[in-house]
Design a protein around this motif. Sequence first.
Motif, PDB file in Angstrom:
ATOM      1  N   LYS A   8       0.827  -1.205   0.000  1.00  0.00           N
ATOM      2  CA  LYS A   8       0.000   0.000   0.000  1.00  0.00           C
ATOM      3  C   LYS A   8       0.865   1.260   0.000  1.00  0.00           C
ATOM      4  O   LYS A   8       0.623   2.192  -0.778  1.00  0.00           O
ATOM      5  CB  LYS A   8      -0.922   0.012   1.228  1.00  0.00           C
ATOM      6  CG  LYS A   8      -2.042  -1.001   1.168  1.00  0.00           C
ATOM      7  CD  LYS A   8      -2.894  -0.909   2.424  1.00  0.00           C
ATOM      8  CE  LYS A   8      -4.053  -1.864   2.389  1.00  0.00           C
ATOM      9  NZ  LYS A   8      -4.942  -1.701   3.554  1.00  0.00           N
ATOM     10  N   ILE A  12       1.079   4.093  -2.895  1.00  0.00           N
ATOM     11  CA  ILE A  12       0.801   5.496  -2.560  1.00  0.00           C
ATOM     12  C   ILE A  12       1.987   6.376  -2.970  1.00  0.00           C
ATOM     13  O   ILE A  12       1.805   7.441  -3.562  1.00  0.00           O
ATOM     14  CB  ILE A  12       0.503   5.645  -1.049  1.00  0.00           C
ATOM     15  CG1 ILE A  12      -0.826   4.969  -0.701  1.00  0.00           C
ATOM     16  CG2 ILE A  12       0.481   7.112  -0.641  1.00  0.00           C
ATOM     17  CD1 ILE A  12      -1.071   4.791   0.789  1.00  0.00           C
ATOM     18  N   TYR A  21       2.040   6.869  -6.647  1.00  0.00           N
ATOM     19  CA  TYR A  21       0.967   7.780  -7.050  1.00  0.00           C
ATOM     20  C   TYR A  21       1.371   9.231  -6.777  1.00  0.00           C
ATOM     21  O   TYR A  21       1.232  10.104  -7.630  1.00  0.00           O
ATOM     22  CB  TYR A  21      -0.331   7.437  -6.307  1.00  0.00           C
ATOM     23  CG  TYR A  21      -1.457   8.384  -6.607  1.00  0.00           C
ATOM     24  CD1 TYR A  21      -2.243   8.220  -7.741  1.00  0.00           C
ATOM     25  CD2 TYR A  21      -1.730   9.456  -5.767  1.00  0.00           C
ATOM     26  CE1 TYR A  21      -3.271   9.102  -8.033  1.00  0.00           C
ATOM     27  CE2 TYR A  21      -2.750  10.344  -6.041  1.00  0.00           C
ATOM     28  CZ  TYR A  21      -3.524  10.158  -7.180  1.00  0.00           C
ATOM     29  OH  TYR A  21      -4.538  11.036  -7.469  1.00  0.00           O
ATOM     30  N   TRP A  70      -6.719   4.602  -0.368  1.00  0.00           N
ATOM     31  CA  TRP A  70      -5.458   4.550   0.381  1.00  0.00           C
ATOM     32  C   TRP A  70      -4.788   5.919   0.388  1.00  0.00           C
ATOM     33  O   TRP A  70      -4.294   6.382   1.416  1.00  0.00           O
ATOM     34  CB  TRP A  70      -4.495   3.529  -0.210  1.00  0.00           C
ATOM     35  CG  TRP A  70      -4.969   2.113  -0.215  1.00  0.00           C
ATOM     36  CD1 TRP A  70      -6.001   1.575   0.498  1.00  0.00           C
ATOM     37  CD2 TRP A  70      -4.417   1.044  -0.993  1.00  0.00           C
ATOM     38  NE1 TRP A  70      -6.121   0.234   0.209  1.00  0.00           N
ATOM     39  CE2 TRP A  70      -5.161  -0.118  -0.690  1.00  0.00           C
ATOM     40  CE3 TRP A  70      -3.377   0.950  -1.897  1.00  0.00           C
ATOM     41  CZ2 TRP A  70      -4.883  -1.348  -1.277  1.00  0.00           C
ATOM     42  CZ3 TRP A  70      -3.096  -0.271  -2.475  1.00  0.00           C
ATOM     43  CH2 TRP A  70      -3.845  -1.412  -2.173  1.00  0.00           C
ATOM     44  N   VAL A  71      -4.764   6.581  -0.772  1.00  0.00           N
ATOM     45  CA  VAL A  71      -4.131   7.892  -0.885  1.00  0.00           C
ATOM     46  C   VAL A  71      -4.851   8.904   0.008  1.00  0.00           C
ATOM     47  O   VAL A  71      -4.209   9.677   0.729  1.00  0.00           O
ATOM     48  CB  VAL A  71      -4.093   8.370  -2.358  1.00  0.00           C
ATOM     49  CG1 VAL A  71      -3.641   9.821  -2.458  1.00  0.00           C
ATOM     50  CG2 VAL A  71      -3.203   7.457  -3.199  1.00  0.00           C
ATOM     51  N   TYR A  98      -3.956   8.232   3.585  1.00  0.00           N
ATOM     52  CA  TYR A  98      -2.582   8.683   3.809  1.00  0.00           C
ATOM     53  C   TYR A  98      -2.522  10.205   3.945  1.00  0.00           C
ATOM     54  O   TYR A  98      -1.903  10.739   4.859  1.00  0.00           O
ATOM     55  CB  TYR A  98      -1.694   8.208   2.660  1.00  0.00           C
ATOM     56  CG  TYR A  98      -0.247   8.622   2.789  1.00  0.00           C
ATOM     57  CD1 TYR A  98       0.637   7.882   3.566  1.00  0.00           C
ATOM     58  CD2 TYR A  98       0.229   9.747   2.125  1.00  0.00           C
ATOM     59  CE1 TYR A  98       1.973   8.257   3.688  1.00  0.00           C
ATOM     60  CE2 TYR A  98       1.553  10.135   2.241  1.00  0.00           C
ATOM     61  CZ  TYR A  98       2.421   9.386   3.019  1.00  0.00           C
ATOM     62  OH  TYR A  98       3.734   9.763   3.141  1.00  0.00           O
TER      63      TYR A  98
END
Length: 147
Positions: free
Chosen positions: A19, A23, A26, A51-52, A55
Motif C-alpha cells: 500500500k 501510494i 501515485y 489509500w491515498v 494517507y
Amino acid sequence: RIWKLKGSPSWNSYTEELKLSAISDYLSGKYSIREITRKYLISSHSVLLQWVNKYNSHREIKGTPKGRASSMTKGRKTTWNERVQMVLDCLGNGKDYQRTAETYEVSYQQVYQWVKKYEDGGDEALKDKRGRKKKLNSLRRMKSSFK
C-alpha cells in the motif's frame, strides 16, 4: 447468444508495504493510476484512491488481514458499566471508534451509537431498556381482568 456474468471479485488482501509503495508511486506523479493498479495488482482505481486519501488525512495505513476482518462481525453482551467505560475511553481518545471497538471487541457501529446516545442523554441513555418489567400494580390489575 449466451451471456456469462462475471463473478464478483473475492476480497483481496494487501500488505502495508504494498500500500505504501503504491501510494508513493501515485504521489510521485511518475505513473498513472492505471499503471499503478496494474503494477501492484490492485483490484480497482478507487481502492488506490482510498489509500491515498487515508494517507493524506494522516491516518494509519495498515495491511489488509487475510480473510476479511470486519468489526461488524464482532458482537458480545455488554453491561451498562462497560458501555459507560467504552464511551468515556472513546471520547478520551478523540472519538477513535475503531480503536475502541477493537479494544473492547465490539462493533464500530455499536460504539458509535453508544457515544451518540451518551452525548444526547448521558450515561442513563446507555441502559438497555428492552424487556422492561411492568410495575407490580399493573400486573395485578392485568391478572384480575383475566378472571
